[in-house]
Design a protein around this motif. Structure first.
Motif, mmCIF file in Angstrom:
data_model
loop_
_atom_site.group_PDB
_atom_site.id
_atom_site.type_symbol
_atom_site.label_atom_id
_atom_site.label_comp_id
_atom_site.label_asym_id
_atom_site.label_seq_id
_atom_site.Cartn_x
_atom_site.Cartn_y
_atom_site.Cartn_z
ATOM 1 N N UNK A 378 0.826 -1.212 0.000
ATOM 2 C CA UNK A 378 0.000 0.000 0.000
ATOM 3 C C UNK A 378 0.857 1.258 0.000
ATOM 4 N N UNK A 379 2.072 1.148 0.524
ATOM 5 C CA UNK A 379 2.985 2.293 0.556
ATOM 6 C C UNK A 379 3.739 2.462 -0.759
ATOM 7 N N UNK A 380 3.413 1.618 -1.741
ATOM 8 C CA UNK A 380 4.031 1.747 -3.053
ATOM 9 C C UNK A 380 5.323 0.994 -3.216
ATOM 10 N N UNK A 381 5.623 0.075 -2.301
ATOM 11 C CA UNK A 381 6.876 -0.690 -2.361
ATOM 12 C C UNK A 381 6.673 -1.924 -3.234
ATOM 13 N N UNK A 382 7.547 -2.114 -4.191
ATOM 14 C CA UNK A 382 7.495 -3.276 -5.079
ATOM 15 C C UNK A 382 7.918 -4.512 -4.295
ATOM 16 N N UNK A 383 6.982 -5.426 -4.069
ATOM 17 C CA UNK A 383 7.274 -6.595 -3.240
ATOM 18 C C UNK A 383 8.335 -7.497 -3.858
ATOM 19 N N UNK A 384 8.506 -7.420 -5.176
ATOM 20 C CA UNK A 384 9.512 -8.277 -5.816
ATOM 21 C C UNK A 384 10.931 -7.850 -5.486
ATOM 22 N N UNK A 385 11.099 -6.646 -4.894
ATOM 23 C CA UNK A 385 12.438 -6.179 -4.499
ATOM 24 C C UNK A 385 12.793 -6.605 -3.081
ATOM 25 N N UNK A 386 11.837 -7.200 -2.370
ATOM 26 C CA UNK A 386 12.076 -7.610 -0.978
ATOM 27 C C UNK A 386 12.717 -8.990 -0.972
ATOM 28 N N UNK A 387 13.916 -9.077 -0.429
ATOM 29 C CA UNK A 387 14.639 -10.350 -0.385
ATOM 30 C C UNK A 387 14.507 -11.057 0.960
#
Length: 438
Positions: A378-387
């Motif tokens: 919701x904060x606009x963070x691309x989940x695919x960048x989370x390792x």
């Protein structure tokens, strides 16, 4: 006498007892080291035994029931089962690796019952040569970061590399009877309902809110002398100087810096051996060096490897959860080895010694992993960048007594191209700050 006075007296008594036990332990270790030196062997400052099956153990264990649920196991409760698995399981005659996409892997997990081991970093097959029999030499440095053990067919075990999307199987699988069944023992193992998130990799997180306890410990600062004889062959030739924040020990080839402000020891050794190490050799040699110097009483696990620098990171754990501290100075051991030995080391000098109970530090409510992921999206963070997304313990200094450390449970996040771990709140603030600065 008030209750406050009584608490202070009890805390003081615990600290004195902890100091006494620490001095006794260190003195015993020192005497043992002196005896070893006099007989011509090398000394070691490590007073805690550590095994490779501990250091290279999974950071998550998940129980998958077919078409039903995913459950996260308590790492503390499964410790003995993992140890048995490493000691007794044998695999031979590896098959040609097969491509298996993440979605195909997830479908396999969904359609059957499994125990899954998930690792923070890729593990080379050659690291456990006793367990993997007759591995071809070109397979020794191939890696996996997940292992699936089928609960309905004990001969079916899949080793999976999530990044390369490759799976490995073996013709012969030897697993002691009932070992895997032990992971289904709900009375002996605490399980938490979990959900799988498709981030940079497949990550399982608790699917319900959690109530986790604060941990409070008396910590001890390890003495310099515990290490110096390990790092210098002849201490009579060592130049000792006082610095603004500690001590510096130097010889022609070696420098050791003790920082009394951040409680760390840094080691640098000039070496001429340029032999290129394989991943298996580097991790094996790094473990051998860790076992010589690490005195954290709980688990220390392999966290990461930087191929550009050769640095290997080991993360400290407490009660089954990773410990995080400012710049990781109190919670990680970082070292680099080459063909002739250890070149660099950074190690914390403080260790958690004695658990204590304090008023005002009971339990903390944490949101579910699904809710955390939703907030990030919701904060606009691309989940695919989370390792990485995990629950850990934050090292917090006590304002009342420097010998007491509070360990606060919190959600932590790691993202691509950034080796740091942040609490989710810290990470959200950083994102807001970067956006407002545009």
């Amino acid at each position: 006498m008030t209750w406050t006075h009584i608490k202070h007296i009890l805390l003081g008594a615990l600290i004195v007892l902890s100091l006494f036990l620490s001095v006794s332990l260190l003195t015993t270790g020192s005497q043992s080291n002196e005896q070893t030196t006099s007989s011509g062997g090398s000394t070691t400052p490590a007073l805690v035994d550590r095994s490779s099956s501990e250091v290279f153990s999974p950071n998550q264990i998940i129980l998958h029931e077919a078409y039903d649920s995913h459950q996260l196991a308590s790492l503390a409760d499964t410790q003995d089962l993992v140890e048995q698995s490493y000691q007794t399981m044998r695999f031979s005659d590896v098959q040609t690796p097969k491509t298996l996409t993440r979605s195909e892997y997830q479908q396999i997990v969904y359609e059957d019952s499994w125990v899954e081991f998930v690792f923070d970093e890729e593990i080379p097959f050659g690291l456990f040569s006793e367990g993997f029999e007759d591995i071809p030499s070109d397979y020794e440095n191939r890696t996996f970061d997940r292992v699936l053990f089928n609960l309905n067919d004990q001969d079916r075990v899949l080793f999976y590399n999530d990044q390369e999307e490759l799976t490995y199987e073996f013709e012969e699988v030897m697993i002691p009877e009932d070992l895997l069944a032990g992971f289904r023992d709900a009375e002996a193992i605490h399980y938490t309902e979990a959900t799988g998130l498709e981030l940079n990799q497949i990550i399982y997180v608790p699917d319900t809110e959690m109530s986790l306890s604060y941990e409070n410990y008396i910590v001890e600062r390890l003495p310099d002398r515990l290490f110096i004889s390990q790092f210098f062959e002849d201490t009579s030739e060592v130049d000792v100087r006082s610095t603004l924040n500690g001590q510096q020990y130097t010889s022609l080839t070696t420098e050791v810096v003790i920082n009394d402000e951040n409680y760390t020891l840094s080691y640098l050794r000039q070496r001429t051996n340029q032999e290129e190490l394989s991943l298996t050799e580097r991790l094996s040699n790094s473990f051998q060096e860790l076992a010589k110097v690490e005195n954290w009483k709980d688990r220390s696990r392999y966290e990461s490897y930087d191929p550009s620098t050769g640095e290997v990171i080991f993360q400290r754990y407490l009660d089954g959860m990773p410990v995080f501290s400012d710049q990781q100075l109190d919670s990680q051991v970082a070292l680099t080895v080459d063909g002739s030995g250890m070149k660099n080391l950074r190690i914390p000098l403080r260790v958690a010694q004695t658990p204590i109970s304090l008023d005002g530090y009971d339990e903390k409510e944490l949101a579910s992993g699904s809710e955390i992921a939703g907030n990030l999206e919701a904060a606009g963070i691309d989940l695919s960048t989370i390792t990485g997304l995990k629950v850990g313990l934050t090292w917090e200094e006590s304002e009342e007594d420097e010998r007491v450390i509070h360990f606060e449970p919190d959600w932590y996040i790691n993202v691509e191209n950034d080796s740091n771990w942040y609490t989710v709140d810290q990470f959200m603030e950083l994102q807001e700050g970067s956006l407002s600065g545009l």
